[in-house]
Motif scaffolding. Structure first.
Motif, mmCIF file in Angstrom:
data_model
loop_
_atom_site.group_PDB
_atom_site.id
_atom_site.type_symbol
_atom_site.label_atom_id
_atom_site.label_comp_id
_atom_site.label_asym_id
_atom_site.label_seq_id
_atom_site.Cartn_x
_atom_site.Cartn_y
_atom_site.Cartn_z
ATOM 1 N N UNK A 1 0.833 -1.203 0.000
ATOM 2 C CA UNK A 1 0.000 0.000 0.000
ATOM 3 C C UNK A 1 0.869 1.255 0.000
ATOM 4 N N UNK A 2 1.952 1.215 0.759
ATOM 5 C CA UNK A 2 2.851 2.359 0.810
ATOM 6 C C UNK A 2 3.498 2.606 -0.563
ATOM 7 N N UNK A 3 3.857 1.550 -1.260
ATOM 8 C CA UNK A 3 4.441 1.702 -2.592
ATOM 9 C C UNK A 3 3.435 2.319 -3.561
ATOM 10 N N UNK A 4 2.168 1.899 -3.471
ATOM 11 C CA UNK A 4 1.141 2.485 -4.341
ATOM 12 C C UNK A 4 0.931 3.964 -4.044
ATOM 13 N N UNK A 5 0.908 4.324 -2.768
ATOM 14 C CA UNK A 5 0.728 5.735 -2.391
ATOM 15 C C UNK A 5 1.910 6.568 -2.870
ATOM 16 N N UNK A 6 3.119 6.029 -2.710
ATOM 17 C CA UNK A 6 4.302 6.770 -3.161
ATOM 18 C C UNK A 6 4.289 6.956 -4.674
ATOM 19 N N UNK A 7 3.838 5.958 -5.406
ATOM 20 C CA UNK A 7 3.759 6.078 -6.862
ATOM 21 C C UNK A 7 2.771 7.182 -7.249
ATOM 22 N N UNK A 8 1.630 7.205 -6.569
ATOM 23 C CA UNK A 8 0.643 8.247 -6.854
ATOM 24 C C UNK A 8 1.189 9.627 -6.496
ATOM 25 N N UNK A 9 1.912 9.718 -5.384
ATOM 26 C CA UNK A 9 2.509 10.996 -4.996
ATOM 27 C C UNK A 9 3.529 11.460 -6.036
ATOM 28 N N UNK A 10 4.351 10.533 -6.527
ATOM 29 C CA UNK A 10 5.333 10.915 -7.556
ATOM 30 C C UNK A 10 4.638 11.421 -8.812
ATOM 31 N N UNK A 11 3.546 10.760 -9.199
ATOM 32 C CA UNK A 11 2.808 11.203 -10.388
ATOM 33 C C UNK A 11 2.228 12.591 -10.166
ATOM 34 N N UNK A 12 1.700 12.850 -8.972
ATOM 35 C CA UNK A 12 1.135 14.171 -8.678
ATOM 36 C C UNK A 12 2.212 15.245 -8.638
ATOM 37 N N UNK A 13 3.359 14.914 -8.073
ATOM 38 C CA UNK A 13 4.453 15.895 -8.038
ATOM 39 C C UNK A 13 4.949 16.182 -9.460
ATOM 40 N N UNK A 14 5.018 15.148 -10.282
ATOM 41 C CA UNK A 14 5.418 15.365 -11.683
ATOM 42 C C UNK A 14 4.426 16.259 -12.413
ATOM 43 N N UNK A 15 3.135 16.029 -12.182
ATOM 44 C CA UNK A 15 2.122 16.877 -12.816
ATOM 45 C C UNK A 15 2.211 18.303 -12.298
ATOM 46 N N UNK A 16 2.442 18.473 -10.999
ATOM 47 C CA UNK A 16 2.584 19.823 -10.432
ATOM 48 C C UNK A 16 3.821 20.515 -11.001
ATOM 49 N N UNK A 17 4.916 19.780 -11.167
ATOM 50 C CA UNK A 17 6.117 20.357 -11.785
ATOM 51 C C UNK A 17 5.812 20.869 -13.187
ATOM 52 N N UNK A 18 5.076 20.074 -13.928
ATOM 53 C CA UNK A 18 4.740 20.472 -15.293
ATOM 54 C C UNK A 18 3.892 21.738 -15.303
ATOM 55 N N UNK A 19 2.915 21.818 -14.411
ATOM 56 C CA UNK A 19 2.056 23.012 -14.344
ATOM 57 C C UNK A 19 2.881 24.233 -13.975
ATOM 58 N N UNK A 20 3.757 24.101 -12.982
ATOM 59 C CA UNK A 20 4.576 25.237 -12.571
ATOM 60 C C UNK A 20 5.534 25.665 -13.678
ATOM 61 N N UNK A 21 6.073 24.704 -14.418
ATOM 62 C CA UNK A 21 6.956 25.073 -15.525
ATOM 63 C C UNK A 21 6.189 25.851 -16.598
ATOM 64 N N UNK A 22 4.944 25.462 -16.833
ATOM 65 C CA UNK A 22 4.134 26.191 -17.824
ATOM 66 C C UNK A 22 3.905 27.620 -17.350
ATOM 67 N N UNK A 23 3.545 27.791 -16.070
ATOM 68 C CA UNK A 23 3.319 29.144 -15.539
ATOM 69 C C UNK A 23 4.606 29.956 -15.512
ATOM 70 N N UNK A 24 5.719 29.314 -15.206
ATOM 71 C CA UNK A 24 6.993 30.031 -15.213
ATOM 72 C C UNK A 24 7.365 30.469 -16.630
ATOM 73 N N UNK A 25 7.048 29.646 -17.607
ATOM 74 C CA UNK A 25 7.350 30.007 -18.990
ATOM 75 C C UNK A 25 6.497 31.186 -19.444
#
Length: 149
Positions: free
Chosen positions: A47-71
């Motif tokens: 369960x912890x591995x699944x939660x961490x995978x979801x967190x990594x995906x969310x952080x990656x999506x947030x990084x992408x959004x912030x990069x778009x706004x920074x651009x």
């Protein structure tokens, strides 16, 4: 119980009976609880591995959004190709982080498997010892007294 089991006669049968009555049932319940806890820890790790995978995906999506706004922030004019390159670089960095994390999880899983195999071997050895003890008790015992001169 053992104080009462060791009576004045020194009969080992009384001690073996006390072991069977008081110690072996408690050991059996302790090993049962341990096995349940190990099974639940494996489920918790999954369960912890699944939660961490979801967190990594969310952080990656947030990084992408912030990069778009920074651009889109006003500032020096950057070449259009540079924005695409920045986005690709961020994706490569995210993939690198995910790969290193997966390698760590693989190592942890291999280490956990090794500990589990050791525990199973120990439990098998304990079961064999208990079986031998039970077999030895079921056979008639011969005791002799030797007097030294």
């Amino acid at each position: 119980s053992f104080g009462n089991a060791l009576d004045g006669r020194g009969d080992p049968g009384v001690l073996i009976a006390a072991l069977k009555q008081y110690v072996l049932p408690e050991l059996a319940s302790a090993f049962g609880v341990t096995m349940i806890a190990l099974f639940l820890s494996v489920l918790a790790f999954g369960a912890m591995a699944l939660v961490e995978r979801a967190e990594r995906a969310n952080v990656g999506a947030a990084d992408e959004v912030f990069l778009i706004y920074l651009a889109r922030l006003p500032g020096k004019e950057a070449a259009p190709g540079l924005q695409g390159l920045t986005r690709e670089l961020a994706q490569v960095q995210g993939l690198t982080r995910e790969l290193s994390h997966m390698q760590g999880l693989t190592q942890e899983l291999a280490h956990s498997r090794g500990r589990t195999e050791e525990l199973v071997k120990g439990l098998d050895a304990l079961r064999t010892a208990v079986d031998r003890l039970a077999a030895a008790e079921s056979r008639p015992q011969k005791y002799t007294l030797v007097r030294e001169q």
